[in-house]
Design a protein around this motif. Sequence first.
Motif, PDB file in Angstrom:
ATOM      1  N   GLN A 194       0.912  -1.308  -0.165  1.00 21.59           N
ATOM      2  CA  GLN A 194      -0.046   0.037   0.153  1.00 21.59           C
ATOM      3  C   GLN A 194       0.765   1.370  -0.156  1.00 21.59           C
ATOM      4  O   GLN A 194       1.727   1.340   0.865  1.00 21.59           O
ATOM      5  CB  GLN A 194      -0.924  -0.103   1.460  1.00 21.59           C
ATOM      6  CG  GLN A 194      -1.964   1.076   1.198  1.00 21.59           C
ATOM      7  CD  GLN A 194      -1.498   2.454   1.536  1.00 21.59           C
ATOM      8  OE1 GLN A 194      -0.521   2.641   2.440  1.00 21.59           O
ATOM      9  NE2 GLN A 194      -2.072   3.681   1.237  1.00 21.59           N
TER      10      GLN A 194
ATOM     11  N   GLU B 226       0.405   5.761  -1.382  1.00 21.49           N
ATOM     12  CA  GLU B 226      -0.257   6.783  -2.210  1.00 21.49           C
ATOM     13  C   GLU B 226       0.630   7.405  -3.193  1.00 21.49           C
ATOM     14  O   GLU B 226       1.643   7.874  -2.825  1.00 21.49           O
ATOM     15  CB  GLU B 226      -0.329   7.705  -1.005  1.00 21.49           C
ATOM     16  CG  GLU B 226      -1.571   7.379   0.028  1.00 21.49           C
ATOM     17  CD  GLU B 226      -3.098   6.906  -0.356  1.00 21.49           C
ATOM     18  OE1 GLU B 226      -3.331   7.320  -1.334  1.00 21.49           O
ATOM     19  OE2 GLU B 226      -3.675   5.935   0.227  1.00 21.49           O
TER      20      GLU B 226
ATOM     21  N   GLY C 128      -0.349   9.018  -7.229  1.00 22.50           N
ATOM     22  CA  GLY C 128      -1.508   9.322  -8.196  1.00 22.50           C
ATOM     23  C   GLY C 128      -1.156   8.766  -9.780  1.00 22.50           C
ATOM     24  O   GLY C 128      -2.003   8.371 -10.619  1.00 22.50           O
TER      25      GLY C 128
ATOM     26  N   ASP D 264      -2.943   0.707  -8.780  1.00 19.44           N
ATOM     27  CA  ASP D 264      -3.581   1.389  -7.750  1.00 19.44           C
ATOM     28  C   ASP D 264      -2.979   1.123  -6.486  1.00 19.44           C
ATOM     29  O   ASP D 264      -3.984   0.434  -5.565  1.00 19.44           O
ATOM     30  CB  ASP D 264      -5.154   1.697  -7.814  1.00 19.44           C
ATOM     31  CG  ASP D 264      -5.553   2.802  -6.903  1.00 19.44           C
ATOM     32  OD1 ASP D 264      -4.947   3.509  -6.110  1.00 19.44           O
ATOM     33  OD2 ASP D 264      -6.977   3.073  -6.908  1.00 19.44           O
TER      34      ASP D 264
ATOM     35  N   GLY E 106      -2.805   2.756  -3.599  1.00 22.42           N
ATOM     36  CA  GLY E 106      -3.598   3.437  -2.669  1.00 22.42           C
ATOM     37  C   GLY E 106      -4.579   2.615  -1.656  1.00 22.42           C
ATOM     38  O   GLY E 106      -4.792   3.042  -0.446  1.00 22.42           O
ATOM     39  N   HIS E 107      -5.127   1.479  -2.262  1.00 22.41           N
ATOM     40  CA  HIS E 107      -5.968   0.774  -1.462  1.00 22.41           C
ATOM     41  C   HIS E 107      -5.465  -0.624  -1.276  1.00 22.41           C
ATOM     42  O   HIS E 107      -5.936  -1.452  -0.692  1.00 22.41           O
ATOM     43  CB  HIS E 107      -7.221   0.665  -2.430  1.00 22.41           C
ATOM     44  CG  HIS E 107      -8.163   1.594  -2.874  1.00 22.41           C
ATOM     45  ND1 HIS E 107      -8.821   2.467  -1.780  1.00 22.41           N
ATOM     46  CD2 HIS E 107      -8.165   2.387  -3.965  1.00 22.41           C
ATOM     47  CE1 HIS E 107      -9.223   3.393  -2.472  1.00 22.41           C
ATOM     48  NE2 HIS E 107      -8.887   3.609  -3.663  1.00 22.41           N
TER      49      HIS E 107
ATOM     50  N   TRP F 298       4.968  10.485  -4.628  1.00 25.85           N
ATOM     51  CA  TRP F 298       4.887   9.651  -3.395  1.00 25.85           C
ATOM     52  C   TRP F 298       4.885  10.427  -2.305  1.00 25.85           C
ATOM     53  O   TRP F 298       5.855  11.426  -2.099  1.00 25.85           O
ATOM     54  CB  TRP F 298       5.761   8.555  -3.576  1.00 25.85           C
ATOM     55  CG  TRP F 298       5.934   7.713  -2.505  1.00 25.85           C
ATOM     56  CD1 TRP F 298       4.806   6.853  -1.945  1.00 25.85           C
ATOM     57  CD2 TRP F 298       6.827   7.136  -1.667  1.00 25.85           C
ATOM     58  NE1 TRP F 298       5.172   5.956  -1.012  1.00 25.85           N
ATOM     59  CE2 TRP F 298       6.463   6.289  -0.778  1.00 25.85           C
ATOM     60  CE3 TRP F 298       8.269   7.575  -1.596  1.00 25.85           C
ATOM     61  CZ2 TRP F 298       7.375   5.702   0.068  1.00 25.85           C
ATOM     62  CZ3 TRP F 298       9.010   6.961  -0.795  1.00 25.85           C
ATOM     63  CH2 TRP F 298       8.708   6.125   0.245  1.00 25.85           C
ATOM     64  N   ASN F 299       4.087  10.083  -1.156  1.00 23.80           N
ATOM     65  CA  ASN F 299       4.272  10.884   0.192  1.00 23.80           C
ATOM     66  C   ASN F 299       5.281  10.346   0.989  1.00 23.80           C
ATOM     67  O   ASN F 299       5.171  10.995   2.079  1.00 23.80           O
ATOM     68  CB  ASN F 299       2.599  11.012   0.780  1.00 23.80           C
ATOM     69  CG  ASN F 299       2.302   9.629   1.198  1.00 23.80           C
ATOM     70  OD1 ASN F 299       3.000   8.775   1.107  1.00 23.80           O
ATOM     71  ND2 ASN F 299       1.129   9.517   1.770  1.00 23.80           N
TER      72      ASN F 299
END
Length: 140
Positions: free
Chosen positions: A12, A14, A16, A38, A40-41, A57-58
């Motif tokens: 997992q 985050e 986009g 994806d 993110g999920h 990316w965070n």
Amino acid sequence: PYFPRHGGAVLQAEAGFVWLTDETCLPTERVACPPNWDLGHGIDVDKLLCDNQFEPWNGRAGIKWPDQGLSLDLEASGDLDRLVVYAPEGEDFFCVEPVSHVTDAFNRSAEGMAPEASGMRILAPGETWRVWLRLNPKYI
């Protein structure tokens, strides 16, 4: 860092966008993450086939191995704002690599991509630059 690809591993993170690549794994186009990438999920690593870079990316990602009751949190310094995920077909490992720049940044910059966009950093003689990655394993 390389990780074992077993135990129902789920990744997992985050991000986009993802860079599509050509047959030599050089980036060709930045697109919105399709559903199969994806992160993110959370995505089942056994179904993940890629060697691509995700951005922005965070700086945080998680890997869980629910079958073994283990997890790993990854956290990276702010300059490492892109994430390369390598999950090759038929192998028992995958890689999650925080990076500071787009793949092939030198050539992209030579072709006109601004250093701010490519993440390429040029250090003066004697100048230093530090980044960090923290790996925090846990039982779940």
